[in-house]
Design an enzyme around this catalytic site. Sequence first.
Site, PDB file in Angstrom:
ATOM      1  N   GLN A  58       0.811  -1.216   0.000  1.00  0.00           N
ATOM      2  CA  GLN A  58       0.000   0.000   0.000  1.00  0.00           C
ATOM      3  C   GLN A  58       0.848   1.272   0.000  1.00  0.00           C
ATOM      4  O   GLN A  58       0.333   2.361  -0.248  1.00  0.00           O
ATOM      5  CB  GLN A  58      -0.974  -0.016   1.179  1.00  0.00           C
ATOM      6  CG  GLN A  58      -2.078  -1.050   1.009  1.00  0.00           C
ATOM      7  CD  GLN A  58      -3.110  -1.039   2.119  1.00  0.00           C
ATOM      8  OE1 GLN A  58      -3.255  -0.068   2.843  1.00  0.00           O
ATOM      9  NE2 GLN A  58      -3.832  -2.139   2.255  1.00  0.00           N
ATOM     10  N   TYR A 118      -1.108 -10.039   3.079  1.00  0.00           N
ATOM     11  CA  TYR A 118      -2.217 -10.802   2.492  1.00  0.00           C
ATOM     12  C   TYR A 118      -2.219 -10.847   0.970  1.00  0.00           C
ATOM     13  O   TYR A 118      -3.136 -11.406   0.355  1.00  0.00           O
ATOM     14  CB  TYR A 118      -3.576 -10.302   3.005  1.00  0.00           C
ATOM     15  CG  TYR A 118      -3.932  -8.862   2.756  1.00  0.00           C
ATOM     16  CD1 TYR A 118      -4.504  -8.445   1.558  1.00  0.00           C
ATOM     17  CD2 TYR A 118      -3.763  -7.908   3.758  1.00  0.00           C
ATOM     18  CE1 TYR A 118      -4.873  -7.129   1.353  1.00  0.00           C
ATOM     19  CE2 TYR A 118      -4.131  -6.591   3.563  1.00  0.00           C
ATOM     20  CZ  TYR A 118      -4.688  -6.205   2.367  1.00  0.00           C
ATOM     21  OH  TYR A 118      -5.047  -4.889   2.170  1.00  0.00           O
ATOM     22  N   HIS A 270      -6.464  -1.792  15.430  1.00  0.00           N
ATOM     23  CA  HIS A 270      -7.486  -0.741  15.426  1.00  0.00           C
ATOM     24  C   HIS A 270      -8.346  -0.834  16.696  1.00  0.00           C
ATOM     25  O   HIS A 270      -8.226   0.020  17.559  1.00  0.00           O
ATOM     26  CB  HIS A 270      -8.359  -0.761  14.173  1.00  0.00           C
ATOM     27  CG  HIS A 270      -7.595  -0.705  12.895  1.00  0.00           C
ATOM     28  ND1 HIS A 270      -6.711   0.317  12.609  1.00  0.00           N
ATOM     29  CD2 HIS A 270      -7.557  -1.546  11.830  1.00  0.00           C
ATOM     30  CE1 HIS A 270      -6.162   0.106  11.423  1.00  0.00           C
ATOM     31  NE2 HIS A 270      -6.657  -1.016  10.926  1.00  0.00           N
ATOM     32  N   ASP A 321       0.357   1.079   8.917  1.00  0.00           N
ATOM     33  CA  ASP A 321      -0.772   0.505   8.202  1.00  0.00           C
ATOM     34  C   ASP A 321      -0.701   0.755   6.698  1.00  0.00           C
ATOM     35  O   ASP A 321       0.035   0.107   5.982  1.00  0.00           O
ATOM     36  CB  ASP A 321      -2.065   1.044   8.808  1.00  0.00           C
ATOM     37  CG  ASP A 321      -3.307   0.272   8.390  1.00  0.00           C
ATOM     38  OD1 ASP A 321      -3.212  -0.580   7.488  1.00  0.00           O
ATOM     39  OD2 ASP A 321      -4.384   0.511   8.958  1.00  0.00           O
TER      40      ASP A 321
END
Length: 454
Positions: A58, A118, A270, A321
């Site tokens: 990401q 993942y 979270h 994250d």
Amino acid sequence: MKLFAEKALLGTGWASEQLLTIENGVITQITQGIADDADKVVSTIIPGMVNCHSHAFQRAFAGFSEQGSEGKDSFWTWRNIMYQFLEQLSVDDAQLIATQLYIEMLKSGYTRVAEFHYLHHDNQGAPHNELEAMANAIFKASNASGIGLTMLPVLYQFSGFGEQTPNHGQRRFINSTAQFNELVSACAELAKRTPNTNVGIAPHSLRAVNKQGLIDAVNHVRSLDDKAPIHIHIAEQQKEVADCLAHYQKRPVQWLLDNVNIDKHWCLIHATHIDENELNGMVETGAIAGICPTTEANLGDGIFPTTEFMAKQGTIAIGSDSHISVNPVEELRLLEYAQRLIKQQRAILATTKTPSVGLNLWQQAAKGGAQSTSSNTGELAVGKQADIVVLDQDKLNCFATGEKYSLDSLIFASQNNCIKDVMVNGQWVIEDHQHPLEQDIQNRFTDLLAKLSS
């Protein structure tokens, strides 16, 4: 080697003129010393920070999802854009992105990362010839950059509560429990061959796994390592809480506490929307709250009840994250500022024993991060791994100085990177703000971004 520090934040607090002896990556002795006895002399050292939650790919997505649609955007629309983006990524791309990211982490003071991994299969959803090919790219990136790695392969099986069929965008994530356990075993073998790494697992979320899959995966990894870290996304969004209540008749964290043997090696990522009973349950089990303030703000998740959790001696760790920011200073700053905005008070996340907010947050997050990764890190003490951050005192001298203010100035006053040198496992990986691979990796990374955005 011997490292002399004019000031050192030890596990017992600040100390002056400290001589650290480091052998085989571990601090073997700390004494009051003189600079003449050292191989290297520095100004101020603090323990390296652990990044408890990373989705490496990401990093290449940062900036691509900020196009609005008249207030109709949410975590769920962001997720759809992310799915489209990751369809393009190859194994080599994933390795390059992770290497770029991990160099950035090191330069900002992170010395270990928990990779919530993942992206398993090819862009058609088919397993690679070697099931662990994508995971191996992460191990290679860790080794090249020098950052410590806790690999957390993700078990992802369903698109929603009630074992809903995965959607098209999730096809690269999906494994049966048996195939997933095979992947975890393969990652454990990779860790044996890669310095400063270990392996846990990450059941993605209660919406993406069922009870039996969760239990079977935990049992398998714990058969390999009884202290293996277990991370899970939980209660990030209010919709997730509502869906869990509709399916299980319990809130997500409460269901987890009631159905799984949670211990201090679990990290609940979270846990944004929890009630008092869930908060108390997390504290009682020793589970870590993995808080990701910049991503939670970017996605509009909400704010974790950090004040109440820490007041009850709850353990926290921080993560970057989605990597909209790759900076522990910014994570800790926003962690405190969010509480100030809610409470309409100042200097909230401090204690009578540790009145410096910056000092308390750095120490608590570093120790909690070490716990979340089952790693021998988190503080500067004899017997601990030598993960050391050297502050740039010339830059910090522009703000309040002295031990009392050092971490407050770092976190709340400085806007530039005040991390000068970084040691991981006894090896210097950043010296004078530079990583030996950074220019080459950055050039290749920018070329990749141009290709992905074309």
